[in-house]
Design an enzyme around this catalytic site. Sequence first.
Site, PDB file in Angstrom:
ATOM      1  N   GLY A  50       0.847  -1.295   0.061  1.00  0.00           N
ATOM      2  CA  GLY A  50       0.063   0.145   0.046  1.00  0.00           C
ATOM      3  C   GLY A  50       0.745   1.280   0.078  1.00  0.00           C
ATOM      4  N   ASP A 235      -1.469   5.173  -6.153  1.00  0.00           N
ATOM      5  CA  ASP A 235       0.049   4.707  -5.693  1.00  0.00           C
ATOM      6  C   ASP A 235       0.700   5.908  -6.198  1.00  0.00           C
ATOM      7  OD1 ASP A 235      -1.198   2.091  -6.007  1.00  0.00           O
ATOM      8  OD2 ASP A 235       0.675   1.833  -4.783  1.00  0.00           O
TER       9      ASP A 235
END
Length: 338
Positions: A50, A235
Amino acid sequence: MIKNNYFSIKFFDDKLSFLDQTKLPLVEDYVETDDFDRIAEAIERLEVRGAPLIGVAAAYGLALSIKNIPADALRRTFYLAYQRLLSTRPTAVNLFYSLNELKNVFEENKDSENLYDLLIERAKKIHKEDTEMCEKIAQNGLKIFKKKSNVLTHCNTGKLATAGGGTAFYVIQKGYEHNLINKVYADETRPLLQGSRLTAFELHKAGIPFAIQTDSTAAVLMQQNQIDLVIVGADRIALNGDTANKIGTYNLAISCNYHNIPFYVAAPSTTIDRNIPAGNEIDIEYRNKNEVLSIGDMQIAHVEYEAFSPAFDVTPSHLISGIITDEDLFLFPYNFIR
Ligand code: MRU
């Protein structure tokens, strides 16, 4: 009684503890280390994953690399660790943000006797800032709900992906607490199943009604009017709003566009890459083909077959209805510089 006391990462007593996410949801196994190389390995193997969480873990890793190192070896040790951590994953910009913050602290204080403490202090600040940004994202995200909604999400964006409550996941959780969510549809998220393994784990722990579906089911759910909106994480976001996120996100945005369903991205402002004007400059990670040729430990196709395994795709900004950050809810056309 569901135990909701898991954490993604903790720094205590000069050691980093992290939950090994590769073993979830069946085993909740915490690893404790003060070795930067073990932290780099954890990022590569997706034990820690993550975008925001990668950034926080890498910051601690880099600080730890110079613990107990003699003065004459400090610079060499620091930059070897910097390069090692930098090379773990190329797409999430939070990694580069954190490592460069620590590099600045190193250069500004290279002669200080307290260099290690100063680096740890900066890592803790990045950690705290991420936690605070999650709160603000969740608060700003409440603006997107027009009614009690069914929401579809992709990959994992909760406590497991950040140092706080999450990004897209936390918007959903806050929405649920405000009675704005009926049900969550979690894409399983092939190849590594962050949806069925991690998001389902977090939805269950949070007591939010949910179903898991294969990634290819999303369009059918939309066609059947089961989905009111889609929220995903990011991201890396380019200055024009083009967004890199887990592979399959682009398909979802196209399906939303076709079915006239709002498609939102939620991310901390540290995920915006202010050095790139558009998404074509985002470095996309390609992972080992065996992640496609297998599911977990089970081989599902011959190892000698060719496979195509990009970990992320880039959704063009015109397909994104809004980008929720800790600063605001931004709408197309995106202008993050104020
Ligand atoms: O490969 P992963 O599991 O690190 O990919 C994670 C994602 O794509 C998430 O959606 C993104 O990092 C946002 S996490 C808040």
